[in-house]
Design a protein around this motif. Structure first.
Motif, PDB file in Angstrom:
ATOM      1  N   GLY A   1      27.723  -0.968 -19.702  1.00 42.96           N
ATOM      2  CA  GLY A   1      26.939  -1.776 -20.306  1.00 42.96           C
ATOM      3  C   GLY A   1      25.673  -2.421 -19.501  1.00 42.96           C
ATOM      4  N   SER A   2      25.782  -2.434 -17.996  1.00 44.96           N
ATOM      5  CA  SER A   2      24.838  -2.901 -17.326  1.00 44.96           C
ATOM      6  C   SER A   2      23.761  -1.591 -17.153  1.00 44.96           C
ATOM      7  CB  SER A   2      25.104  -3.162 -16.010  1.00 44.96           C
ATOM      8  OG  SER A   2      26.103  -4.196 -15.897  1.00 44.96           O
ATOM      9  N   VAL A   3      24.343  -0.394 -17.218  1.00 43.38           N
ATOM     10  CA  VAL A   3      23.589   0.714 -17.107  1.00 43.38           C
ATOM     11  C   VAL A   3      22.568   0.742 -18.353  1.00 43.38           C
ATOM     12  CG1 VAL A   3      23.380   3.332 -16.982  1.00 43.38           C
ATOM     13  CG2 VAL A   3      25.147   2.028 -15.669  1.00 43.38           C
ATOM     14  N   LEU A   4      23.144   0.702 -19.590  1.00 47.15           N
ATOM     15  CA  LEU A   4      22.448   0.637 -20.811  1.00 47.15           C
ATOM     16  C   LEU A   4      21.492  -0.477 -20.640  1.00 47.15           C
ATOM     17  CD1 LEU A   4      25.201   1.150 -23.543  1.00 47.15           C
ATOM     18  CD2 LEU A   4      23.703   2.822 -22.570  1.00 47.15           C
ATOM     19  N   ALA A   5      21.717  -1.512 -20.286  1.00 44.96           N
ATOM     20  CA  ALA A   5      20.685  -2.675 -19.984  1.00 44.96           C
ATOM     21  C   ALA A   5      19.472  -2.374 -19.143  1.00 44.96           C
ATOM     22  CB  ALA A   5      21.616  -3.958 -19.794  1.00 44.96           C
ATOM     23  N   THR A   6      19.978  -1.560 -18.098  1.00 42.33           N
ATOM     24  CA  THR A   6      18.804  -1.475 -17.155  1.00 42.33           C
ATOM     25  C   THR A   6      17.876  -0.303 -18.097  1.00 42.33           C
ATOM     26  OG1 THR A   6      20.507  -1.408 -15.496  1.00 42.33           O
ATOM     27  CG2 THR A   6      18.506  -0.008 -15.145  1.00 42.33           C
ATOM     28  N   VAL A   7      18.571   0.784 -18.972  1.00 43.02           N
ATOM     29  CA  VAL A   7      17.459   1.631 -19.569  1.00 43.02           C
ATOM     30  C   VAL A   7      16.631   0.854 -20.648  1.00 43.02           C
ATOM     31  CG1 VAL A   7      17.568   3.692 -21.036  1.00 43.02           C
ATOM     32  CG2 VAL A   7      19.123   3.393 -19.064  1.00 43.02           C
ATOM     33  N   LEU A   8      17.351  -0.132 -21.339  1.00 39.73           N
ATOM     34  CA  LEU A   8      16.552  -0.757 -22.174  1.00 39.73           C
ATOM     35  C   LEU A   8      15.458  -1.740 -21.789  1.00 39.73           C
ATOM     36  CD1 LEU A   8      16.458  -1.895 -25.111  1.00 39.73           C
ATOM     37  CD2 LEU A   8      18.069  -3.876 -24.442  1.00 39.73           C
ATOM     38  N   VAL A   9      15.643  -2.498 -20.467  1.00 41.08           N
ATOM     39  CA  VAL A   9      14.743  -3.188 -19.846  1.00 41.08           C
ATOM     40  C   VAL A   9      13.569  -2.300 -19.404  1.00 41.08           C
ATOM     41  CG1 VAL A   9      14.314  -4.938 -18.245  1.00 41.08           C
ATOM     42  CG2 VAL A   9      16.494  -5.304 -19.486  1.00 41.08           C
ATOM     43  N   SER A  10      14.077  -1.383 -18.755  1.00 42.91           N
ATOM     44  CA  SER A  10      12.904  -0.494 -17.940  1.00 42.91           C
ATOM     45  C   SER A  10      12.101   0.232 -18.986  1.00 42.91           C
ATOM     46  CB  SER A  10      13.578   0.721 -17.206  1.00 42.91           C
ATOM     47  OG  SER A  10      14.614   0.144 -16.475  1.00 42.91           O
ATOM     48  N   ALA A  11      12.786   0.705 -20.257  1.00 42.22           N
ATOM     49  CA  ALA A  11      11.700   1.229 -21.351  1.00 42.22           C
ATOM     50  C   ALA A  11      10.895   0.060 -21.952  1.00 42.22           C
ATOM     51  CB  ALA A  11      12.819   1.704 -22.261  1.00 42.22           C
ATOM     52  N   ILE A  12      11.191  -1.091 -22.159  1.00 39.87           N
ATOM     53  CA  ILE A  12      10.389  -1.969 -22.861  1.00 39.87           C
ATOM     54  C   ILE A  12       9.444  -2.361 -21.840  1.00 39.87           C
ATOM     55  CG2 ILE A  12      10.257  -4.388 -23.736  1.00 39.87           C
ATOM     56  CD1 ILE A  12      11.646  -2.331 -25.363  1.00 39.87           C
ATOM     57  N   ALA A  13       9.744  -2.491 -20.479  1.00 38.48           N
ATOM     58  CA  ALA A  13       8.744  -2.782 -19.496  1.00 38.48           C
ATOM     59  C   ALA A  13       7.782  -1.843 -19.128  1.00 38.48           C
ATOM     60  CB  ALA A  13       9.577  -3.001 -18.319  1.00 38.48           C
ATOM     61  N   LEU A  14       7.819  -0.627 -19.900  1.00 39.36           N
ATOM     62  CA  LEU A  14       6.803   0.487 -19.818  1.00 39.36           C
ATOM     63  C   LEU A  14       5.705   0.126 -20.510  1.00 39.36           C
ATOM     64  CD1 LEU A  14       8.499   3.778 -19.612  1.00 39.36           C
ATOM     65  CD2 LEU A  14       6.964   2.998 -18.160  1.00 39.36           C
ATOM     66  N   PHE A  15       5.865  -0.501 -21.736  1.00 39.74           N
ATOM     67  CA  PHE A  15       4.767  -0.974 -22.373  1.00 39.74           C
ATOM     68  C   PHE A  15       3.897  -1.932 -21.700  1.00 39.74           C
ATOM     69  CE2 PHE A  15       7.975   0.136 -25.440  1.00 39.74           C
ATOM     70  CZ  PHE A  15       7.049   1.015 -26.417  1.00 39.74           C
ATOM     71  N   ASN A  16       4.218  -2.496 -20.579  1.00 37.07           N
ATOM     72  CA  ASN A  16       3.538  -3.418 -19.888  1.00 37.07           C
ATOM     73  C   ASN A  16       2.579  -2.728 -18.748  1.00 37.07           C
ATOM     74  OD1 ASN A  16       1.963  -5.777 -18.574  1.00 37.07           O
ATOM     75  ND2 ASN A  16       3.798  -6.326 -17.728  1.00 37.07           N
ATOM     76  N   SER A  17       3.393  -1.995 -17.941  1.00 38.46           N
ATOM     77  CA  SER A  17       2.883  -1.004 -17.095  1.00 38.46           C
ATOM     78  C   SER A  17       3.981  -0.434 -16.147  1.00 38.46           C
ATOM     79  CB  SER A  17       2.098  -1.842 -15.963  1.00 38.46           C
ATOM     80  OG  SER A  17       2.671  -2.803 -15.027  1.00 38.46           O
ATOM     81  N   PRO A  18       3.779   0.834 -15.619  1.00 37.69           N
ATOM     82  CA  PRO A  18       4.684   1.552 -14.900  1.00 37.69           C
ATOM     83  C   PRO A  18       5.244   0.521 -13.765  1.00 37.69           C
ATOM     84  CG  PRO A  18       3.032   3.030 -15.213  1.00 37.69           C
ATOM     85  CD  PRO A  18       2.456   1.852 -15.649  1.00 37.69           C
ATOM     86  N   ILE A  19       4.512  -0.176 -13.137  1.00 33.20           N
ATOM     87  CA  ILE A  19       4.859  -0.909 -12.047  1.00 33.20           C
ATOM     88  C   ILE A  19       5.833  -1.860 -12.573  1.00 33.20           C
ATOM     89  CG2 ILE A  19       4.068  -2.579 -10.097  1.00 33.20           C
ATOM     90  CD1 ILE A  19       3.203   0.114  -9.595  1.00 33.20           C
TER      91      ILE A  19
END
Length: 417
Positions: free
Chosen positions: A322-340
């Motif tokens: 679950g935590s791994v999937l959450a990491t992927v989800l948050v990182s993918a959504i955060a890309l819409f802001n910036s790679p940083i």
């Protein structure tokens, strides 16, 4: 004869010299743990003591009168019985398949009841009667769920509306980023990223597409109604299970033969206690994960932090992955802001997963369940395949129960042979 006696033949061997060390009795094995009688009500406690005495009597009788070897005296009757048993098993399996939805309701309600029961017992130990404690705990549970929904649902609705209205701007900002241009230059001949973004923009920007995915507005409405009905059924069943949990366990113990009842009580009491602690522990871990993640996403500027935090909470309930999937989800959504932003979110979750694995999980979970990681993965995959998300959620306690039975029943019997 004298020669034979001189080399050891013709006389009885000494018992002390030739007897092998006796194996411990199964009930005295180091892996066998007995139920805590202080956690039982008076009737179950008396039933347990009586069953322990009956088990000792049955063991003495079994030593005095060993069981006869199995022989087939009437092969036709045996074959008919086996065939009938197979037919009954097939009919029973078909019934289980048809009642799978109802069984999922029952399992979910039972897990909620077992998760709330430790709180009720805590109130009992502090002088609150069980009926009043059940009322306090269940009303508090409903108020907490209702409060969370009252906060989350409007936030989700607002952020979905914001997502629909801001989808074109998000896509324009994304295509203007330098890292996107670099990726498009290197891999654009293989993948048309602009077309993919245009498809996503058209889908998000038209709510009618969302309804078509759900099968139309009517089907979406039916899905919401079915979800509310299922939630109401689970709540009613949870209240019933919580109020009659002791009665249900006593009834289950009563149908077990008296000589084997003590072992069943031992295992059942330990399993129910572990499941209750596991449910509470998973909810606490998921809530901590979602809360800290929401704070981090708000600080670094991850879009739609509230909506993503709800998804993180649901994903964190899934054991191990679950935590791994959450990491992927948050990182993918955060890309819409910036790679940083995506990099910061990924680093945060990598650090958080280490803290959760080595600090939070041992303190919260290891006291109630202890299952090897490989078996957790296998159990989660098997449970998810059979029962979906619910199966993945109950994978650890079911695996822990199976391991407990193997350790306390199967291994002691094998060592005693």
């Amino acid at each position: 004869m004298a020669i034979f006696k001189s080399i050891g033949f013709g006389k009885k061997p000494q018992a002390a010299a030739t007897s092998a060390p006796q194996a411990p009795k199964p009930e005295e094995h180091e892996l066998v743990l007995h139920a805590d009688t202080t956690q039982m009500d008076a009737e179950v406690r008396e039933m347990y003591r009586d069953a322990r005495e009956a088990a000792q009597d049955a063991q003495e009788e079994a030593r005095e009168n060993p069981h006869r070897e199995f022989t087939i005296g009437k092969p036709f009757a045996l074959g008919f019985t086996v065939t009938l048993g197979v037919l009954v098993a097939l009919v029973f399996g078909d019934m289980i398949g048809q009642l799978s939805t109802i069984l999922m309701y029952v399992v979910a309600a039972l897990f909620i009841a077992l998760g709330l029961d430790p709180v009720v017992r805590w109130l009992e130990r502090h002088g609150v009667k069980r009926a009043l404690g059940i009322g306090i705990v269940f009303v508090g549970f409903i108020l907490i769920i209702g409060g969370i929904l009252a906060i989350v649902i409007p936030m989700i609705g607002n952020q979905i509306a914001q997502l629909v209205s801001s989808a074109p701007e998000i896509v324009r900002n994304l295509t203007s980023e330098q890292w996107y241009k670099d990726i498009n230059e290197r891999f654009g001949e293989f993948v048309d990223f602009n077309a993919l973004l245009k498809m996503g923009q058209d889908f998000i920007g038209k709510p009618s597409n969302w309804a078509s995915v759900a099968g139309g507005v009517w089907q979406a409405g039916l899905g919401i109604a079915n979800g509310l009905t299922a939630g109401l059924i689970v709540l009613i069943l949870s209240l019933y299970f919580l109020s009659s949990l002791r009665t249900i366990k006593r009834g289950f113990y009563s149908v077990v033969p008296r000589s084997g009842r003590a072992k069943v009580i031992d295992i059942t009491e330990q399993v129910t206690k572990s499941v209750g602690g596991y449910v509470n522990g998973m909810v606490v871990l998921a809530l901590v994960n979602a809360t800290l993640g929401f704070i981090m996403m708000t600080i670094v500027g991850v879009p739609f932090a509230g909506l993503v935090a709800v998804g993180v909470f649901l994903l964190a309930l899934i054991p191990l992955i679950g935590s791994v999937l959450a990491t992927v989800l948050v990182s993918a959504i955060a890309l819409f802001n910036s790679p940083i932003t995506a990099l910061v979110a990924a680093i945060y979750y990598l650090i958080y997963m280490q803290l959760e694995s080595y600090l939070l999980t041992p303190k919260i979970m290891n006291r109630v369940v202890s299952v090897p990681g490989s078996l957790v993965v296998i159990g989660a995959l098997a449970g998810g395949t059979l029962l979906g998300l619910l199966g993945a959620l109950i994978a650890i306690p079911v695996t822990a129960a199976v391991l407990m039975i193997i350790k306390q029943v199967w291994i002691p019997r094998q060592d005693a042979r």
